[in-house]
Design an enzyme around this catalytic site. Structure first.
Site, short mmCIF file in Angstrom:
data_model
loop_
_atom_site.label_atom_id
_atom_site.label_comp_id
_atom_site.label_asym_id
_atom_site.label_seq_id
_atom_site.Cartn_x
_atom_site.Cartn_y
_atom_site.Cartn_z
N ASN A 77 0.84 -1.22 0.00
CA ASN A 77 0.00 0.00 0.00
C ASN A 77 0.87 1.26 0.00
O ASN A 77 0.34 2.36 0.11
CB ASN A 77 -0.97 0.01 1.19
CG ASN A 77 -0.26 0.14 2.53
OD1 ASN A 77 0.97 0.12 2.59
ND2 ASN A 77 -1.02 0.26 3.60
N PHE A 78 2.16 1.10 -0.11
CA PHE A 78 3.12 2.22 -0.17
C PHE A 78 3.03 3.14 1.04
O PHE A 78 3.29 4.33 0.94
CB PHE A 78 2.95 3.02 -1.48
CG PHE A 78 3.17 2.16 -2.69
CD1 PHE A 78 4.45 1.81 -3.08
CD2 PHE A 78 2.10 1.66 -3.41
CE1 PHE A 78 4.67 0.99 -4.17
CE2 PHE A 78 2.31 0.83 -4.51
CZ PHE A 78 3.60 0.49 -4.89
N ILE A 102 -3.12 -5.00 2.61
CA ILE A 102 -3.21 -6.45 2.85
C ILE A 102 -4.32 -6.83 3.82
O ILE A 102 -4.75 -7.98 3.85
CB ILE A 102 -1.88 -7.07 3.33
CG1 ILE A 102 -1.34 -6.32 4.55
CG2 ILE A 102 -0.87 -7.16 2.19
CD1 ILE A 102 -0.46 -7.16 5.42
N SER A 165 10.02 -10.76 13.86
CA SER A 165 11.01 -9.84 14.41
C SER A 165 11.59 -10.35 15.73
O SER A 165 10.86 -10.82 16.59
CB SER A 165 10.37 -8.48 14.64
OG SER A 165 11.24 -7.65 15.36
N TYR A 189 4.80 -2.43 18.40
CA TYR A 189 5.39 -3.05 17.19
C TYR A 189 5.78 -4.49 17.49
O TYR A 189 5.41 -5.42 16.76
CB TYR A 189 6.62 -2.26 16.71
CG TYR A 189 7.44 -3.03 15.69
CD1 TYR A 189 6.96 -3.22 14.39
CD2 TYR A 189 8.66 -3.62 16.04
CE1 TYR A 189 7.69 -3.96 13.46
CE2 TYR A 189 9.39 -4.35 15.11
CZ TYR A 189 8.90 -4.52 13.82
OH TYR A 189 9.62 -5.27 12.91
N VAL A 233 19.66 3.12 13.24
CA VAL A 233 20.88 3.91 13.37
C VAL A 233 21.56 4.20 12.02
O VAL A 233 22.09 5.30 11.82
CB VAL A 233 21.85 3.22 14.36
CG1 VAL A 233 22.36 1.89 13.83
CG2 VAL A 233 23.01 4.11 14.72
N1 LIG Z 1 14.43 -3.90 8.93
C1 LIG Z 1 14.64 -4.64 10.01
O1 LIG Z 1 15.68 -4.53 10.68
C2 LIG Z 1 13.63 -5.69 10.43
C3 LIG Z 1 13.88 -6.43 11.61
C4 LIG Z 1 12.94 -7.38 12.00
C5 LIG Z 1 11.80 -7.61 11.24
N2 LIG Z 1 11.58 -6.86 10.12
C6 LIG Z 1 10.34 -7.10 9.36
O2 LIG Z 1 10.65 -7.23 7.98
C7 LIG Z 1 9.59 -6.69 7.19
C8 LIG Z 1 10.15 -5.69 6.21
O3 LIG Z 1 10.77 -4.63 6.92
P1 LIG Z 1 11.45 -3.39 6.20
O4 LIG Z 1 12.54 -2.92 7.06
O5 LIG Z 1 11.72 -3.73 4.79
O6 LIG Z 1 10.27 -2.32 6.31
P2 LIG Z 1 9.64 -1.36 5.20
O7 LIG Z 1 8.79 -0.38 5.94
O8 LIG Z 1 10.68 -0.84 4.30
O9 LIG Z 1 8.71 -2.37 4.38
C9 LIG Z 1 7.38 -2.70 4.79
C10 LIG Z 1 6.50 -2.60 3.56
O10 LIG Z 1 5.18 -3.00 3.91
C11 LIG Z 1 4.26 -2.09 3.32
N3 LIG Z 1 3.03 -2.12 4.11
C12 LIG Z 1 2.86 -1.73 5.41
N4 LIG Z 1 1.59 -1.92 5.78
C13 LIG Z 1 0.93 -2.43 4.71
C14 LIG Z 1 -0.40 -2.82 4.48
N5 LIG Z 1 -1.35 -2.72 5.44
N6 LIG Z 1 -0.74 -3.29 3.25
C15 LIG Z 1 0.19 -3.39 2.26
N7 LIG Z 1 1.48 -3.03 2.44
C16 LIG Z 1 1.84 -2.56 3.64
C17 LIG Z 1 4.98 -0.77 3.32
O11 LIG Z 1 4.47 0.17 2.38
C18 LIG Z 1 6.40 -1.19 3.00
O12 LIG Z 1 6.63 -1.23 1.60
C19 LIG Z 1 8.58 -6.11 8.17
O13 LIG Z 1 7.58 -7.07 8.36
C20 LIG Z 1 9.37 -5.92 9.44
O14 LIG Z 1 8.57 -6.01 10.59
C21 LIG Z 1 12.46 -5.89 9.70
#
Ligand SMILES: NC(=O)c1ccc[n+]([C@@H]2O[C@H](COP(=O)([O-])OP(=O)(O)OC[C@H]3O[C@@H](n4cnc5c(N)ncnc54)[C@H](O)[C@@H]3O)[C@@H](O)[C@H]2O)c1
Length: 406
Positions: A77-78, A102, A165, A189, A233
């Site tokens: 959903n961006f 979603i 996570s 979260y 960070v």
């Molecule tokens: N980056 C990290 O260090 C980390 C650590 C642990 C877990 N995660 C998990 O990995 C996944 C990806 O993380 P990321 O860092 O790439 O985050 P991000 O915010 O870059 O990516 C999340 C994506 O989900 C989309 N999104 C959010 N809600 C939505 C919805 N309701 N419908 C459709 N799309 C939706 C957002 O637009 C985004 O493109 C997440 O689930 C996050 O919880 C990330």
């Protein structure tokens, strides 16, 4: 030469698995190493859905899946993801991008028909806003996950891999932290990501949907998310470096993080999808933990110190022996190499917010207000002090209990 005779006179050499897990076979005839045949047993092209595919990790996963010859439908959903993250792939006819929430089951279910692999990464992923907006986090992260699970179940999806996570461990006291460590969700979260993991495992248990949950930790790499809120960070420091400002170091900078490079995380997703295991939880980490001071030494530049905040761990360090044994997965990108790659892509952070002591102080006060704590007060969080120095970790990893986590 007849094929049967040819094969009998040849010796077979199998190359180690390449990153895309294709095993290339070379046939050797007599004394001369003559290349006779190249055959790939690469996984047959799959039809994949990547939720959150326009985000940081999701866009790297989409890139890798397309490179491996798979077809990918991105559902996003961006809200924090960007079309530009997928721009370089937009001419690929195997990529379909759908803007959709979603949590809207009726709108997403058609996209799961005849899908082999689902990678569920869509989530609201910034920590501080989750304290301010718990309802929207529940909707995207928990309701959204149930909606994706149900669409996958109803359409008979073959593999479902969830981006969980390691924040579920909260302020862990065991290092390296195994998957069996106590669950201590510290803020919405972490709670929503953990509740969604419970649903994923429940759909596996009740409906036999083949699922794996990967608990990610401190993922970094090009395109790492930088939203308006104070966060990870790397984004903060790289934006400060570009602006010629000092790095804002929380506390003394000796706190350590299990920084895991994004290509290693992507590889874990691919191996989880290819495996036959299901109903499993795996940590995905770097196999080490690195101090903020070390990161600054690698980035180069001046720093200022800002006060410590409640709820922030002194150490994150995931035990990765379970995934190494079960899937044969190992991280490949060392910390120095990963930081060098970040510096190569520093322009990704040109438009990221530049935080300074004052703006962080304001953001932190708002954060504390939502938590009902006054800044600097002695809270259960601020009493928490875990030594995660290199020496402490050596003694932890050499104990019997952690022998698998060395
Ligand atoms: N980056 C990290 O260090 C980390 C650590 C642990 C877990 N995660 C998990 O990995 C996944 C990806 O993380 P990321 O860092 O790439 O985050 P991000 O915010 O870059 O990516 C999340 C994506 O989900 C989309 N999104 C959010 N809600 C939505 C919805 N309701 N419908 C459709 N799309 C939706 C957002 O637009 C985004 O493109 C997440 O689930 C996050 O919880 C990330």
């Amino acid at each position: 030469m007849h094929l049967k005779v040819l094969l009998a006179s040849l010796s077979l050499h199998a190359w180690p698995s390449t990153p895309n897990n294709a095993t290339v076979l070379y046939l050797k005839e007599g004394a001369s190493d003559q290349f006779m045949m190249q055959e790939s047993n690469a996984v047959q092209p799959k039809r994949c859905v990547v939720t959150g595919g326009a985000g940081f990790i999701g866009s790297h996963l989409v890139e890798r899946l397309l490179t491996d010859g798979h077809a990918v439908t991105v559902l996003d959903n961006f809200s924090s993801g960007h079309r530009k993250n997928l721009q370089s792939l937009s001419s690929n006819s195997k990529l379909k991008i759908c803007q959709v929430d979603i949590a809207e089951y009726e709108q997403i279910k058609e996209h799961f028909v005849e899908i082999d692999w689902v990678f569920h990464l869509a989530a609201l992923a910034d920590i501080v806003p989750s304290i301010e907006q718990p309802l929207s986090y529940h909707r995207s992260n928990v309701d959204g996950t149930i909606s994706v699970l149900e669409a996958a179940r109803q359409t008979g999806v073959k593999r479902f891999i969830y981006a969980a996570s390691s924040s579920c461990y909260g302020l862990a006291t065991e290092f390296p932290t195994p998957e069996t460590a106590a669950i201590k969700t510290e803020y919405p979260y972490a709670l929503t990501k953990y509740l969604a993991e419970c649903y994923v495992l429940h759909w596996n248990q009740v409906y036999k949907l083949p699922c794996i949950s990967l608990r990610l930790i401190n993922v970094y790499g090009p395109r790492a998310r930088t939203t308006g809120s104070y966060g990870a960070v790397f984004g903060v420091f790289l934006a400060q470096k570009l602006a010629g400002r000092p790095y804002t170091v929380v506390g003394d900078g000796n706190q350590t993080r299990d920084f895991t490079f994004v290509s290693d995380v992507v590889q874990a997703f691919i191996q989880a999808a290819q495996s036959e295991l299901s109903g499993e939880i795996f940590n995905v980490g770097s196999g080490g933990t690195y101090s903020i001071n070390k990161l600054i030494a690698l980035l180069g530049g001046d720093k200022v110190h800002i006060p410590k905040r409640p709820g922030e761990p002194d150490c994150t360090f995931a035990c990765i022996s379970k995934i190494s044994k079960a899937l044969g997965w190992q991280p490949q990108v060392g910390f120095e190499e990963g930081v060098a790659k970040m510096l190569e892509h520093i322009d990704d952070w040109r438009e990221a917010p530049v935080w300074d002591e004052k703006s962080i102080d304001i953001a932190t006060r708002q954060w504390f207000e939502h938590l009902g704590e006054s800044k600097g007060s002695e809270t259960p969080h601020s009493k928490h002090k875990i030594l995660c120095t290199e020496e402490a970790l050596c003694s932890a990893t050499s104990s019997e209990e952690h022998k698998d986590c060395k």
